[in-house]
Design an enzyme around this catalytic site. Structure first.
Site, PDB file in Angstrom:
ATOM      1  N   HIS A  61     -54.673  63.533  -1.914  1.00  0.00           N
ATOM      2  CA  HIS A  61     -55.469  63.263  -0.713  1.00  0.00           C
ATOM      3  C   HIS A  61     -54.602  62.942   0.500  1.00  0.00           C
ATOM      4  O   HIS A  61     -55.085  62.887   1.614  1.00  0.00           O
ATOM      5  CB  HIS A  61     -56.407  62.074  -0.948  1.00  0.00           C
ATOM      6  CG  HIS A  61     -55.679  60.765  -0.989  1.00  0.00           C
ATOM      7  ND1 HIS A  61     -55.017  60.326  -2.104  1.00  0.00           N
ATOM      8  CD2 HIS A  61     -55.476  59.838  -0.038  1.00  0.00           C
ATOM      9  CE1 HIS A  61     -54.450  59.174  -1.835  1.00  0.00           C
ATOM     10  NE2 HIS A  61     -54.701  58.840  -0.594  1.00  0.00           N
TER      11      HIS A  61
HETATM   12  C1  UD1 Z   1     -57.652  56.338   3.036  1.00  0.00           C
HETATM   13  C2  UD1 Z   1     -56.415  55.459   3.184  1.00  0.00           C
HETATM   14  C3  UD1 Z   1     -55.429  55.804   2.082  1.00  0.00           C
HETATM   15  C4  UD1 Z   1     -56.073  55.711   0.719  1.00  0.00           C
HETATM   16  C5  UD1 Z   1     -57.272  56.662   0.712  1.00  0.00           C
HETATM   17  C6  UD1 Z   1     -57.981  56.674  -0.614  1.00  0.00           C
HETATM   18  C7  UD1 Z   1     -55.757  54.799   5.451  1.00  0.00           C
HETATM   19  C8  UD1 Z   1     -54.753  55.008   6.515  1.00  0.00           C
HETATM   20  N1  UD1 Z   1     -55.734  55.681   4.443  1.00  0.00           N
HETATM   21  O1  UD1 Z   1     -57.247  57.664   3.307  1.00  0.00           O
HETATM   22  O2  UD1 Z   1     -54.358  54.877   2.116  1.00  0.00           O
HETATM   23  O3  UD1 Z   1     -55.157  56.092  -0.289  1.00  0.00           O
HETATM   24  O4  UD1 Z   1     -58.169  56.219   1.742  1.00  0.00           O
HETATM   25  O5  UD1 Z   1     -59.044  57.554  -0.643  1.00  0.00           O
HETATM   26  O6  UD1 Z   1     -56.533  53.869   5.540  1.00  0.00           O
HETATM   27  N2  UD1 Z   1     -64.342  61.184   4.272  1.00  0.00           N
HETATM   28  C9  UD1 Z   1     -65.537  61.542   3.706  1.00  0.00           C
HETATM   29  N3  UD1 Z   1     -66.258  60.551   3.105  1.00  0.00           N
HETATM   30  C10 UD1 Z   1     -65.857  59.258   3.058  1.00  0.00           C
HETATM   31  C11 UD1 Z   1     -64.634  58.923   3.671  1.00  0.00           C
HETATM   32  C12 UD1 Z   1     -63.889  59.897   4.241  1.00  0.00           C
HETATM   33  O7  UD1 Z   1     -65.944  62.689   3.725  1.00  0.00           O
HETATM   34  O8  UD1 Z   1     -66.578  58.417   2.498  1.00  0.00           O
HETATM   35  C13 UD1 Z   1     -63.531  62.254   4.898  1.00  0.00           C
HETATM   36  C14 UD1 Z   1     -63.643  62.269   6.399  1.00  0.00           C
HETATM   37  O9  UD1 Z   1     -63.614  63.597   6.817  1.00  0.00           O
HETATM   38  C15 UD1 Z   1     -62.384  61.570   6.867  1.00  0.00           C
HETATM   39  C16 UD1 Z   1     -61.403  61.915   5.770  1.00  0.00           C
HETATM   40  O10 UD1 Z   1     -62.176  62.006   4.580  1.00  0.00           O
HETATM   41  O11 UD1 Z   1     -61.961  61.953   8.129  1.00  0.00           O
HETATM   42  C17 UD1 Z   1     -60.314  60.895   5.605  1.00  0.00           C
HETATM   43  O12 UD1 Z   1     -60.856  59.575   5.409  1.00  0.00           O
HETATM   44  P1  UD1 Z   1     -60.006  58.285   5.906  1.00  0.00           P
HETATM   45  O13 UD1 Z   1     -60.676  57.035   5.521  1.00  0.00           O
HETATM   46  O14 UD1 Z   1     -59.660  58.491   7.337  1.00  0.00           O
HETATM   47  O15 UD1 Z   1     -58.645  58.390   5.135  1.00  0.00           O
HETATM   48  P2  UD1 Z   1     -58.312  58.786   3.650  1.00  0.00           P
HETATM   49  O16 UD1 Z   1     -57.580  60.079   3.682  1.00  0.00           O
HETATM   50  O17 UD1 Z   1     -59.495  58.697   2.751  1.00  0.00           O
END
Ligand code: UD1
Length: 373
Positions: free
Chosen positions: A218
């Site tokens: 991820h």
């Molecule tokens: C976050 C954490 C990372 C952790 C990971 C576990 C930070 C900087 N990163 O990264 O350290 O290892 O979580 O999963 O805080 N999205 C969805 N549904 C959700 C949440 C996110 O579809 O419930 C999608 C969205 O398009 C979003 C992308 O995933 O933009 C990334 O989510 P985000 O929380 O920004 O970071 P992660 O890559 O999940």
């Protein structure tokens, strides 16, 4: 004493579960009790399979506050959490907050509380990858630098904090993620014994005798760049010629595999794409795997705790004990790097490990005792 516990993203939920259980052992947490505690969910992760399912399976109570921060750029997400968390702190006036891990919510809430003169405790303090291009490394350094109480999972954390001039209120307590692992594993064993194992139904590839690999990916540096992701997927396709590769995909990864046009090759390989799995179904899957390949932080630790071979698809790790003592190997992010370690693995030279000190399922008890004292 009033404590606010914060969680925001998927890897936070397994870390707060045993801490909340520890608080519950000291009473109801309501007004009039010696220990009053509130739970805040920032909403950084919000999809059912990224959030609510973990609350249910890990028996975490419904949060007292849901901040609805959602996705966005780092600045947007961090800022939204800060604005909403400040309101909670002003309303609740806690003595101390507990933040876990290294996600944007960890950073946002620690800065907010500290500026209101509220004490900050950081669980999983002191981990350092040395890689300042990782958003989590910035979150770790900033959070530790303003935290009042630092709870450390492995000895490297003590050394890192000492090097940064932190020597007081640093406590080597073990690993709350492993508390949850052992707790849930015991539950799984009981469910299997009673024939009530729901996770089994969800993971239908129940042929535990055949070998298989499990993959999670991820990290933006691995999945947002087309060439990097293609190289990793090509390595996984090669591995899937030897054994099925089970791949529960994070929403970010799934979206990119589709938009980079990589799905066709995957569909005609031995890789089985799955949705993000609930904790128990995922545990059941990886604990019996021949090999785990991941860029997650927590899974490096969990595989070490159960002695499952792990390839970490990164150039560095902030959890060196998993390499020095555990089953983890850093394989880099290129096809060649992954496959050259895989060749050694296939030839039977995979490393054996041992469980690191204090990863005994009791870290949260130590933390709660220290907080109360
Ligand atoms: C976050 C954490 C990372 C952790 C990971 C576990 C930070 C900087 N990163 O990264 O350290 O290892 O979580 O999963 O805080 N999205 C969805 N549904 C959700 C949440 C996110 O579809 O419930 C999608 C969205 O398009 C979003 C992308 O995933 O933009 C990334 O989510 P985000 O929380 O920004 O970071 P992660 O890559 O999940």
């Amino acid at each position: 004493m009033k404590i606010i516990v914060v969680a925001g993203a998927r890897p936070n939920f397994m870390k707060i579960a045993p801490i909340v259980r520890g608080f519950k052992m000291h009473g109801t947490g309501l007004k009039g009790d010696e220990l009053i505690w509130r739970l805040v969910h920032t909403g950084q992760h919000y999809d059912y399979e990224m959030s609510q399912t973990f609350f249910e399976e890990l028996e975490i109570p419904q949060p007292d506050y849901f901040l609805n921060a959602g996705s966005g750029s780092h600045a947007e997400q961090t800022a939204k959490v800060m604005i909403e968390f400040e309101k909670v702190c002003n309303a609740e006036k806690p003595d101390v907050i507990v933040v876990v891990g290294d996600v944007n919510s960890t950073l946002a809430c620690s800065i907010t509380a500290k500026k209101l003169n509220i004490k900050v405790s950081h669980v999983e303090a002191g981990l350092r990858s040395g890689d300042m291009t990782m958003p989590e490394e910035i979150n770790r350094i900033v959070t530790d630098s303003i935290s009042d109480y630092l709870f450390v999972t492995e000895k490297s954390g003590l050394e890192n904090l000492e090097r940064e001039g932190r020597s007081s209120n640093v406590f080597f307590v073990g690993n709350v993620m492993i508390d949850t692992l052992f707790f849930q594993l015991e539950k799984l064993r009981k469910q299997v014994k009673k024939g009530e194992n729901k996770a089994e139904v969800q993971v239908e590839r129940g042929d535990k005798k055949s070998k298989y690999a499990v993959v999670t990916l991820h990290r933006p540096s691995n999945v947002d760049d087309k060439d990097t992701l293609r190289g990793i997927m090509e390595a996984l396709i090669r591995i899937s010629e030897d054994m099925p590769v089970m791949f529960p995909a994070h929403p970010r990864t799934k979206k990119n595999i589709e938009s980079f046009g990589l799905m066709n090759n995957i569909n005609s390989s031995g890789i089985e794409m799955l949705p993000s799995l609930p904790y128990m179904a995922f545990l059941q899957l990886w604990k019996d795997a021949s090999l785990v390949l991941t860029d997650s932080g927590g899974l490096q630790e969990e595989t070490t705790a159960l002695g499952v071979p792990c390839f970490t698809i990164r150039e560095n790790t902030e959890r060196p004990v998993t390499i020095d003592e555990g089953t983890n190997v850093l394989v880099g992010t290129t096809k060649q790097g992954i496959l050259s370690e895989y060749t050694a693995f296939r030839n039977g030279t995979s490393k054996k490990g041992r469980v690191p000190e204090l990863w005994d399922g009791k870290a949260a008890e130590r933390i709660v005792d220290l907080l109360i004292r």
